[in-house]
Design a protein around this motif. Sequence first.
Motif, PDB file in Angstrom:
ATOM      1  N   THR A 302      42.205  13.079  -4.899  1.00  0.00           N
ATOM      2  CA  THR A 302      42.416  13.160  -3.450  1.00  0.00           C
ATOM      3  C   THR A 302      43.901  13.352  -3.118  1.00  0.00           C
ATOM      4  O   THR A 302      44.234  13.964  -2.109  1.00  0.00           O
ATOM      5  N   THR A 303      44.776  12.868  -3.995  1.00  0.00           N
ATOM      6  CA  THR A 303      46.214  13.104  -3.769  1.00  0.00           C
ATOM      7  C   THR A 303      46.509  14.599  -3.932  1.00  0.00           C
ATOM      8  O   THR A 303      47.173  15.216  -3.108  1.00  0.00           O
ATOM      9  N   LEU A 304      45.955  15.176  -5.002  1.00  0.00           N
ATOM     10  CA  LEU A 304      46.203  16.594  -5.271  1.00  0.00           C
ATOM     11  C   LEU A 304      45.576  17.490  -4.205  1.00  0.00           C
ATOM     12  O   LEU A 304      46.098  18.552  -3.900  1.00  0.00           O
ATOM     13  N   LEU A 305      44.437  17.057  -3.679  1.00  0.00           N
ATOM     14  CA  LEU A 305      43.741  17.906  -2.700  1.00  0.00           C
ATOM     15  C   LEU A 305      43.995  17.449  -1.261  1.00  0.00           C
ATOM     16  O   LEU A 305      43.249  17.804  -0.358  1.00  0.00           O
ATOM     17  N   LYS A 306      45.064  16.703  -1.084  1.00  0.00           N
ATOM     18  CA  LYS A 306      45.353  16.156   0.247  1.00  0.00           C
ATOM     19  C   LYS A 306      45.377  17.256   1.326  1.00  0.00           C
ATOM     20  O   LYS A 306      44.736  17.135   2.363  1.00  0.00           O
ATOM     21  N   ASP A 307      46.095  18.330   1.032  1.00  0.00           N
ATOM     22  CA  ASP A 307      46.191  19.397   2.025  1.00  0.00           C
ATOM     23  C   ASP A 307      44.853  20.062   2.282  1.00  0.00           C
ATOM     24  O   ASP A 307      44.546  20.455   3.399  1.00  0.00           O
ATOM     25  N   SER A 308      44.045  20.187   1.206  1.00  0.00           N
ATOM     26  CA  SER A 308      42.732  20.822   1.374  1.00  0.00           C
ATOM     27  C   SER A 308      41.854  19.988   2.292  1.00  0.00           C
ATOM     28  O   SER A 308      41.081  20.512   3.084  1.00  0.00           O
ATOM     29  N   LEU A 309      41.954  18.657   2.153  1.00  0.00           N
ATOM     30  CA  LEU A 309      41.030  17.789   2.883  1.00  0.00           C
ATOM     31  C   LEU A 309      41.496  17.519   4.312  1.00  0.00           C
ATOM     32  O   LEU A 309      40.685  17.452   5.223  1.00  0.00           O
ATOM     33  N   GLY A 310      42.787  17.357   4.486  1.00  0.00           N
ATOM     34  CA  GLY A 310      43.223  17.009   5.835  1.00  0.00           C
ATOM     35  C   GLY A 310      44.579  17.586   6.160  1.00  0.00           C
ATOM     36  O   GLY A 310      45.410  16.934   6.779  1.00  0.00           O
ATOM     37  N   GLY A 311      44.806  18.812   5.763  1.00  0.00           N
ATOM     38  CA  GLY A 311      46.131  19.385   6.022  1.00  0.00           C
ATOM     39  C   GLY A 311      46.038  20.839   6.421  1.00  0.00           C
ATOM     40  O   GLY A 311      45.102  21.256   7.111  1.00  0.00           O
ATOM     41  N   ASN A 312      47.004  21.603   5.941  1.00  0.00           N
ATOM     42  CA  ASN A 312      47.074  23.007   6.309  1.00  0.00           C
ATOM     43  C   ASN A 312      46.264  23.840   5.310  1.00  0.00           C
ATOM     44  O   ASN A 312      46.800  24.374   4.360  1.00  0.00           O
ATOM     45  N   CYS A 313      44.960  23.914   5.518  1.00  0.00           N
ATOM     46  CA  CYS A 313      44.125  24.629   4.544  1.00  0.00           C
ATOM     47  C   CYS A 313      42.775  25.002   5.140  1.00  0.00           C
ATOM     48  O   CYS A 313      42.160  24.220   5.861  1.00  0.00           O
ATOM     49  N   LYS A 314      42.342  26.218   4.835  1.00  0.00           N
ATOM     50  CA  LYS A 314      40.976  26.623   5.206  1.00  0.00           C
ATOM     51  C   LYS A 314      40.078  26.146   4.066  1.00  0.00           C
ATOM     52  O   LYS A 314      40.255  26.574   2.925  1.00  0.00           O
ATOM     53  N   THR A 315      39.162  25.239   4.376  1.00  0.00           N
ATOM     54  CA  THR A 315      38.399  24.593   3.303  1.00  0.00           C
ATOM     55  C   THR A 315      36.904  24.851   3.412  1.00  0.00           C
ATOM     56  O   THR A 315      36.324  24.797   4.494  1.00  0.00           O
ATOM     57  N   VAL A 316      36.334  25.143   2.272  1.00  0.00           N
ATOM     58  CA  VAL A 316      34.913  25.467   2.186  1.00  0.00           C
ATOM     59  C   VAL A 316      34.287  24.632   1.082  1.00  0.00           C
ATOM     60  O   VAL A 316      34.857  24.494   0.007  1.00  0.00           O
ATOM     61  N   MET A 317      33.122  24.050   1.370  1.00  0.00           N
ATOM     62  CA  MET A 317      32.442  23.268   0.334  1.00  0.00           C
ATOM     63  C   MET A 317      31.130  23.975  -0.017  1.00  0.00           C
ATOM     64  O   MET A 317      30.439  24.486   0.862  1.00  0.00           O
ATOM     65  N   ILE A 318      30.835  24.014  -1.310  1.00  0.00           N
ATOM     66  CA  ILE A 318      29.512  24.484  -1.721  1.00  0.00           C
ATOM     67  C   ILE A 318      28.791  23.275  -2.308  1.00  0.00           C
ATOM     68  O   ILE A 318      29.208  22.743  -3.344  1.00  0.00           O
ATOM     69  N   ALA A 319      27.763  22.807  -1.610  1.00  0.00           N
ATOM     70  CA  ALA A 319      26.983  21.681  -2.122  1.00  0.00           C
ATOM     71  C   ALA A 319      25.872  22.272  -2.978  1.00  0.00           C
ATOM     72  O   ALA A 319      25.225  23.240  -2.582  1.00  0.00           O
ATOM     73  N   THR A 320      25.699  21.715  -4.180  1.00  0.00           N
ATOM     74  CA  THR A 320      24.626  22.230  -5.026  1.00  0.00           C
ATOM     75  C   THR A 320      23.602  21.113  -5.236  1.00  0.00           C
ATOM     76  O   THR A 320      23.968  19.969  -5.481  1.00  0.00           O
ATOM     77  N   ILE A 321      22.322  21.458  -5.106  1.00  0.00           N
ATOM     78  CA  ILE A 321      21.298  20.439  -5.370  1.00  0.00           C
ATOM     79  C   ILE A 321      20.201  21.012  -6.269  1.00  0.00           C
ATOM     80  O   ILE A 321      19.965  22.222  -6.305  1.00  0.00           O
ATOM     81  N   SER A 322      19.569  20.097  -6.967  1.00  0.00           N
ATOM     82  CA  SER A 322      18.450  20.476  -7.829  1.00  0.00           C
ATOM     83  C   SER A 322      17.195  20.552  -6.959  1.00  0.00           C
ATOM     84  O   SER A 322      17.164  20.006  -5.855  1.00  0.00           O
ATOM     85  N   SER A 323      16.199  21.261  -7.419  1.00  0.00           N
ATOM     86  CA  SER A 323      14.991  21.394  -6.594  1.00  0.00           C
ATOM     87  C   SER A 323      13.865  20.488  -7.069  1.00  0.00           C
ATOM     88  O   SER A 323      12.712  20.704  -6.715  1.00  0.00           O
ATOM     89  N   GLU A 324      14.207  19.506  -7.907  1.00  0.00           N
ATOM     90  CA  GLU A 324      13.164  18.616  -8.439  1.00  0.00           C
ATOM     91  C   GLU A 324      13.079  17.334  -7.613  1.00  0.00           C
ATOM     92  O   GLU A 324      14.099  16.799  -7.199  1.00  0.00           O
ATOM     93  N   ASN A 325      11.854  16.842  -7.459  1.00  0.00           N
ATOM     94  CA  ASN A 325      11.687  15.580  -6.742  1.00  0.00           C
ATOM     95  C   ASN A 325      12.325  14.407  -7.473  1.00  0.00           C
ATOM     96  O   ASN A 325      12.753  13.445  -6.856  1.00  0.00           O
ATOM     97  N   ASP A 326      12.391  14.519  -8.819  1.00  0.00           N
ATOM     98  CA  ASP A 326      13.003  13.440  -9.599  1.00  0.00           C
ATOM     99  C   ASP A 326      14.447  13.201  -9.162  1.00  0.00           C
ATOM    100  O   ASP A 326      14.986  12.119  -9.315  1.00  0.00           O
ATOM    101  N   ASN A 327      15.087  14.278  -8.691  1.00  0.00           N
ATOM    102  CA  ASN A 327      16.501  14.159  -8.311  1.00  0.00           C
ATOM    103  C   ASN A 327      16.689  13.986  -6.807  1.00  0.00           C
ATOM    104  O   ASN A 327      17.795  14.131  -6.293  1.00  0.00           O
ATOM    105  N   LEU A 328      15.577  13.683  -6.117  1.00  0.00           N
ATOM    106  CA  LEU A 328      15.629  13.688  -4.653  1.00  0.00           C
ATOM    107  C   LEU A 328      16.713  12.769  -4.094  1.00  0.00           C
ATOM    108  O   LEU A 328      17.446  13.125  -3.177  1.00  0.00           O
ATOM    109  N   GLU A 329      16.801  11.582  -4.704  1.00  0.00           N
ATOM    110  CA  GLU A 329      17.757  10.620  -4.165  1.00  0.00           C
ATOM    111  C   GLU A 329      19.186  11.170  -4.230  1.00  0.00           C
ATOM    112  O   GLU A 329      19.940  11.094  -3.269  1.00  0.00           O
ATOM    113  N   GLU A 330      19.534  11.765  -5.388  1.00  0.00           N
ATOM    114  CA  GLU A 330      20.874  12.353  -5.538  1.00  0.00           C
ATOM    115  C   GLU A 330      21.055  13.526  -4.584  1.00  0.00           C
ATOM    116  O   GLU A 330      22.114  13.725  -4.010  1.00  0.00           O
TER     117      GLU A 330
END
Length: 508
Positions: A302-330
Amino acid sequence: MKSQFEVYLRLKPSNNQSQNSMQYQLYHNKRLQVLLPRNVKLGMINNSRDNLEFNFTHVFDQKSSQDQVFSKVTIPVINSFLDGYNATIFAYGQTGSGKTYTMSGAETWQLRGVIPRALSYIFDEIDKRTKFQYKIYISFMEIYNENAYDLLEKRHLEIPLEQWNKIALFEDDQNNIHLKNLSIHQCNNEQEGIDLLMMGNFIRQVSSTPMNQSSSRSHCIFTATLEGCDTTTDTYFVSKLHLVDLAGSERISKSQVEGNLLNEAKYINLSLTYLEQVIIALNERMKGANRQHIPYRNSLMTTLLKDSLGGNCKTVMIATISSENDNLEESLSTLRFSQRVGQLENEIRRNEKVDLEAVVKRLEQEKLVLIRELEQYQRGGTGNSNNKKQQFQQQILPQSNGMPLNKKQIQEKVELYLNEQVTQLDVQSYEDAQMCFEAMKDLYNTRMKEYVTELTFISEKLQKYDEILTRKKEQSSFLEQKENSSPENEIYKRNESQQINSKQKPNQ
Ligand code: ADP
Ligand code: MG
């Protein structure tokens, strides 16, 4: 300029077609509705609901290709980066959900991910943007157990992880954080960039230590730094692009891990927990809460990505999830986290600096050319008689189609005569003489109109140049005075260590 975080979701294809797949509905590729199985205990989830909804900038379903993800997510980000804005893309999700597949890709070239495609695109664009001069530098690091390592240090191929130099963070007297032991490589073309990426991935995989089983437990940050110059305005700009493959986000149950693994789990969980805390704090601040302190310094990532998270930066997140019910909670945990991230916005600005001296020099040269042009006009020479002759022929002389031949011939003769290409004008009749005068009058009127337009244009331009020059000279002397009074006013300084704009003290 405000820049809302963009959050994309990518669903990993199901391993099998059994009923164990997660049940969901997708609306307009933007809204995901997850249907909750009745018999599943879902921890904190309110079991009285049978579905949960999540909104995204775009959802990539199981059939989406690497190219689709690249075009939709990455191209706008890279364009911003090339325009001089900082940008970050980070992949977040549980182990095995497709973060590395999305960011780096699979073995084949066709299945390459965001990073190699970004490199191709960057160098293609640089070739097209001819009024800019660019330099690109690459660095690549891994954060493992709260230590950061250089993945582009060749010596790391020969020595075990325990002997690698850790990347050290230190603060200079201007409160900028520098990274020591992180190499920076100038990169001139796509191939050099791909070679660096491959070397980094190779070093990451083959190190003869716990690293080889740990890729899911470490964060990877691939950084491109750009130094650009707009040659038409003498503006210099610097921007950074972070492409981040985070460690698996799963909450490893303590009873399942021991020894080294426990240590890793502790650090990984901690740094992702700290990431979450930073996002929550930023959210609260956005909603108006009086939150001065954002806990970036709790972890290296979080120190290294400080600017990305709350500074001068255009930030994009790609959330990846599995399609199995076993992993539903995650998966639900990833989906919830992404909703928080999606509410954030950063204030972005171009990191630029104008070289005023160069601007003044260029303007003075352009002014000289204009003055010379003006003098030529005032002396009566057009400076480009061929061009003017063509214009005359097009505008004054009617086309021969349908015109009595002798009129056209007379007009041509008049033009030659006025251009001093012949010394005499022969006329056979009174009508011919009249036509000669008509042609002369037309020619004179058109040329006068041209002169007046051109002269007005040049004088206006000169006046503007004078204004700009005066302004620039004033700015230049103002800056000079200011610089003399504050010697540290050097905006872009880059040496062996990489500079991160931050006033935070490092946490080591
Ligand atoms: P992570 O980095 O999140 O732990 P990986 O990217 O290593 O997960 O993915 C785990 C496995 O699933 C890999 O074999 C990868 O090739 C495959 N995989 C992941 N996402 C996809 C996808 N969208 N399409 C096809 N295969 C995928
Ligand atoms: Mg991975």
